[in-house]
Design an enzyme around this catalytic site. Sequence first.
Site, PDB file in Angstrom:
ATOM      1  CB  VAL A   1      28.986  29.430  45.745  1.00  9.34           C
ATOM      2  CG1 VAL A   1      29.852  29.907  46.902  1.00  9.34           C
ATOM      3  CG2 VAL A   1      28.014  28.356  46.218  1.00  9.34           C
TER       4      VAL A   1
ATOM      5  CB  SER B   1      32.633  41.607  41.238  1.00 12.05           C
ATOM      6  OG  SER B   1      31.409  41.065  40.815  1.00 12.05           O
TER       7      SER B   1
ATOM      8  CE1 TYR C   1      38.720  31.948  34.274  1.00 10.75           C
ATOM      9  CE2 TYR C   1      38.530  30.546  36.212  1.00 10.75           C
ATOM     10  CZ  TYR C   1      38.735  31.789  35.644  1.00 10.75           C
ATOM     11  OH  TYR C   1      38.977  32.877  36.447  1.00 10.75           O
TER      12      TYR C   1
ATOM     13  CB  THR D   1      31.734  47.158  33.981  1.00  7.26           C
ATOM     14  OG1 THR D   1      31.990  46.145  32.995  1.00  7.26           O
ATOM     15  CG2 THR D   1      31.878  48.531  33.344  1.00  7.26           C
TER      16      THR D   1
ATOM     17  CB  SER E   1      34.281  46.824  30.301  1.00 11.73           C
ATOM     18  OG  SER E   1      33.207  47.743  30.267  1.00 11.73           O
ATOM     19  NE  ARG E   2      32.802  40.682  26.504  1.00 10.86           N
ATOM     20  CZ  ARG E   2      33.074  39.431  26.141  1.00 10.86           C
ATOM     21  NH1 ARG E   2      33.758  39.217  25.040  1.00 10.86           N
ATOM     22  NH2 ARG E   2      32.678  38.418  26.875  1.00 10.86           N
TER      23      ARG E   2
ATOM     24  CD  GLU F   1      32.269  22.507  40.759  1.00  5.81           C
ATOM     25  OE1 GLU F   1      31.983  23.628  41.194  1.00  5.81           O
ATOM     26  OE2 GLU F   1      31.427  21.615  40.561  1.00  5.81           O
TER      27      GLU F   1
ATOM     28  CE  LYS G   1      36.976  27.552  39.722  1.00  5.02           C
ATOM     29  NZ  LYS G   1      37.138  28.370  40.954  1.00  5.02           N
TER      30      LYS G   1
END
Length: 338
Positions: free
Chosen positions: A181, A17, A141, A15, A40-41, A259, A133
Site C-alpha cells: 500500500v 523485495s 491466497y 528477485t 526465480s523465473r 480482503e 492472510k
Amino acid sequence: MLNLSEKSLLITGGTGSLGKALTSHILKNSPEIKRLVIFSRDEQKQFQMAQEYPADQYPQLRFFIGDVRDKERLIRAMNGIDYVIHAAAMKHVPIAEYNPDECIKTNIGGAQNVVDACLQTNVERVVALSTDKACAPINLYGATKLTSDKLFVAANNIKGSKEIRFSVVRYGNVMGSNGSVIPFFLNKKKEGKLPITDVNMTRFNISLDGGVEMVMHALEHAWGGEIFIPKILSYRITDVATAIGPNCEQVVVGIRPGEKVHEEMITPSDSFYTYDLGKYYTILPATHTWKLNDFKARFNAKLVEPGFAYNSGDNTEWETVESLRNLIKEHVDSSFVL
C-alpha cells in the site's frame, strides 16, 4: 549469528523485495558464504539484480532461472545446497481470486515441490515465508498459504533419518514491498486523491529489515515445525494515507474481493499450541520430533493463555502518523518529504 561460512544457500523468489533484502543482508554479514543462489523465473529481474552485484565482486552469487512449479529444476538447483529460504509465491489477493488455479499451482504445488526437492537432496534447513492472510483465511491466497504452511510443518514428519528442519515465518505487510500500500499511495499522491478501502481497516506492519531478521532467526534457531510470528505494531490505513498525503482527499472505494478489515496472525484455536519466546511467538506443531520440555527450557518458552489471539485491530502497539512518516523515509523512500 548463523555461521554461513562454507555453506550454500538458495532463495526461491530471490528477485522479490524480501529476496533482494535477504541477499543484501547475507552478502554484507556473511561474505564468506560459499554460494548464494537466486532462484526465480523472471530473467529481466535477474539481469537487473546481477548489475547490482557484479560477478567479479560477488563470485559467491549465482542466478538460476527456474519456476517452483518445476520439481526437476528445483532438484537440480538444490544440488550442493545446505539451506533454503522459500519466498516464491503469487501474493496479490484480487489476482489470485480471479486466477485461482494459477495461484494453487504456485503456492501449493510449488511448496510441495520445494519440500520434495529438499528431501531428495542434502538440504539441512528450510524456512518458508507465510503471511498473516494464512491465519483464518477468507481469500484464496490466504488459503493457499495456509496449505503451504501445513506442508512445510508436516514435512518434518516424513524426513526419516535425514538431518533436515522445516519451519515457517508468518508476518504482516512488509513496508515498501512490491505491490504494497505505501508505494501505491506514494504513486497516487500526485493525483490528490487516495483510495481507502475501509476507514476502519488495520494492518500489521514490519520493515524489510525486520522480515530479514526473522527469517535468519528461524534459519538458525528452529527445531523443526514451528511457525514464528513477530511482535509488531499495527497501523490504520487512514493514518498511512494521512502520513503520505495530508492534503489528499481520502476516497472510500470499498473492500476488495477476499480482503479483511483486520488481519490475524494467531487465532484463539492456535492458543493451545502457541508459546511466547520474548521477541516472537511460535505456534508449535501438534506432533513434533523433539521433546517439548527441552524446547521450553532452551528458549524459556511460555504457553500463552487459552483463547489468546493476535489481531491487527486489537493490537496494543500502534504506529502513529509521525512514526509512519519516519519509517517511510527510512525504509521506503529516502527522498520522501511532505
